[in-house]
Each structure stands twice: as structure tokens, then as C-alpha cells.
Design an enzyme around this catalytic site. Sequence first.
Site, short mmCIF file in Angstrom:
data_model
loop_
_atom_site.label_atom_id
_atom_site.label_comp_id
_atom_site.label_asym_id
_atom_site.label_seq_id
_atom_site.Cartn_x
_atom_site.Cartn_y
_atom_site.Cartn_z
N GLY A 182 0.84 -1.21 0.18
CA GLY A 182 -0.01 0.03 0.03
C GLY A 182 1.03 0.97 0.04
CB THR A 214 0.04 3.87 -4.32
OG1 THR A 214 -1.18 3.44 -3.86
CG2 THR A 214 0.97 2.62 -5.20
CB SER A 215 -1.87 7.01 -1.32
OG SER A 215 -2.71 6.15 -0.94
N GLY A 216 -0.61 8.14 1.01
CA GLY A 216 -0.74 8.00 2.68
C GLY A 216 0.35 7.63 3.33
CB ILE A 217 0.85 5.69 6.63
CG1 ILE A 217 0.29 6.92 7.38
CG2 ILE A 217 2.19 4.94 7.39
CD1 ILE A 217 -0.46 6.33 8.55
N GLY A 218 1.69 4.90 3.68
CA GLY A 218 2.64 3.93 3.07
C GLY A 218 3.77 4.59 2.09
CE1 TYR A 251 -9.27 0.24 8.67
CE2 TYR A 251 -9.83 1.02 10.88
CZ TYR A 251 -8.80 0.85 9.82
OH TYR A 251 -7.70 1.51 9.68
#
Length: 269
Positions: free
Chosen positions: A15, A17-21, A172
Site C-alpha cells: 500500500g 502508493t499513497s498516505g502513510i505507505g 474494519y
Amino acid sequence: MTSASLSGRTVLVTGATSGIGYETARQLAERGATVLVHGRTAEEAQAAADRLIATAGIDTASLCAYAGDFTRLDEVEALAHRVIKAHPHLDVLVNNAAIAAPERHTVTADGNEVAFQVNFLAHYLLTCLLEPALTSDPGGRVVNVSSSLHRTANIQWSDPNRARRYSRLAAYAQSQLALTVFAADPRVTAVSLHPGVCETSLRPLYAHEGDSAAKGAAHVVRLCDPATEIVNGAYYDRDERVAPAPAATENRSVQRLNKLASLLVGHTA
């Protein structure tokens, strides 16, 4: 303070490609690590790698793009095989990819509730398959990017897909509890981490505002550093080691989850 070099270390970030990753990949690469940038599609993964090269000045040789749609377990298997073939020595696996559970109960082609599969089962399978490549050298480890919401969860052992009673928040939270419990699996050295509430696509689940993704990523990167000593199964809230939910430290939970996950992904450890 100058951060220690991570040169010579290879890290797979799911993951990314965006955010924290994405920010984790950037910070690791800036410190000299070879980063395997995972995205849902080859195009998304390559675009993230290109963006890191263009905007963060990362050396092209430090980044490798990998694709795998976690709603399809066959793609997770293919990803693991590609990684092992190209990188038989993997120092760190960051299990970061995550989605918010949808409003309506949704099942993948593999027959699993989508958040449970993407956030946990795919990472379970990936970790098991990458085990031969994950180094046993000091500092080798798995970092599960979990959530403080795991404390609100319970795992519905008889109905993990929550077909009988579905709530997106409960689905979740269950996926995050499972990921936290999985960190205590004795087969690999692993920890789980709540990186704080950050400005990512998951932020609406928590609060109206949050820290930057870069700040959350810094907590992930700290745990990737071999200089940070860890205890298998430990749980961190940002940079502080705290006790997770009681279920996350129970041997019985670890064993039951291992049995359930092995059954659902069709992989016997």
C-alpha cells in the site's frame, strides 16, 4: 540529529502508493534502503515510484515497483513469488495496505469480507509466503500497521465475514485486531503499530483532523530500523510501547487465528 543509514537493507511496503505507505517508502529510500513499492496495479505502483524519483530525488536504483490486488489472493501469491525471485533476502516487510470497510457488506471473489481480506488475510498470506526470504539476521522483522480501533473489536470466529450482522466499523476494527494478534505469531519476528490518526483516506473513521502522513510514517520507519530493538508481538502507539487489547497476547487467540486464516487463504503453514 542525522538518521542512521539503512543502506544495504531491503524493505517491502504494501500500500505504498499513497498516505502513510507512500511516506514510509520515501523516508526509507531517503535513508538508503532499497524499497519495494507495492500498489494495487502495476500502473499505480510505477506512478508512485516515479513520483518519489521526481519529487524526493530518490535514486531510481533504490526503488522497485510491484503490483498485487489484495482483493484477489491469487495476485498476493504471484506478488510473493515475484518478490522472492528478485529479492531472496528481505530485511523488513511493512504490512500497511488497508481499506475502510464499505457501507454495504461486500465479499471478494475468494469468498471473504473485503476489509478482512485486504487488511488482514492478504497480509497473512503474503507474510507466510515471504517467510523463506525474511532474514533471520538481527533486525529482520515484520511491521504490521494496525490501529487503536483494534481495542474496540472482537473476532467473530464462527462468522468472520460478518454475514449475519454487518457494521463497517466493526468489520474494519476486526481486521485490525486480527493484524495485531498476528504480530504475536512466533514464526516471524513482528510488531504492530498504531501510527496515530493521520490525514489519509482512513482518517474519517477516527476523527475530523489528524497528523500528516509523514509524521505517521516516521513511527513506521523507526520500527524498521535495526537499531530499534523489538520484542516479538509488541504493540506500539506511535513511538511508545503499550499493551494491546488482551486478545492480542493470548496464545489461544494466536492459534485460533492462525487456524482460521490458513483455512480462509488455503495455505497451510
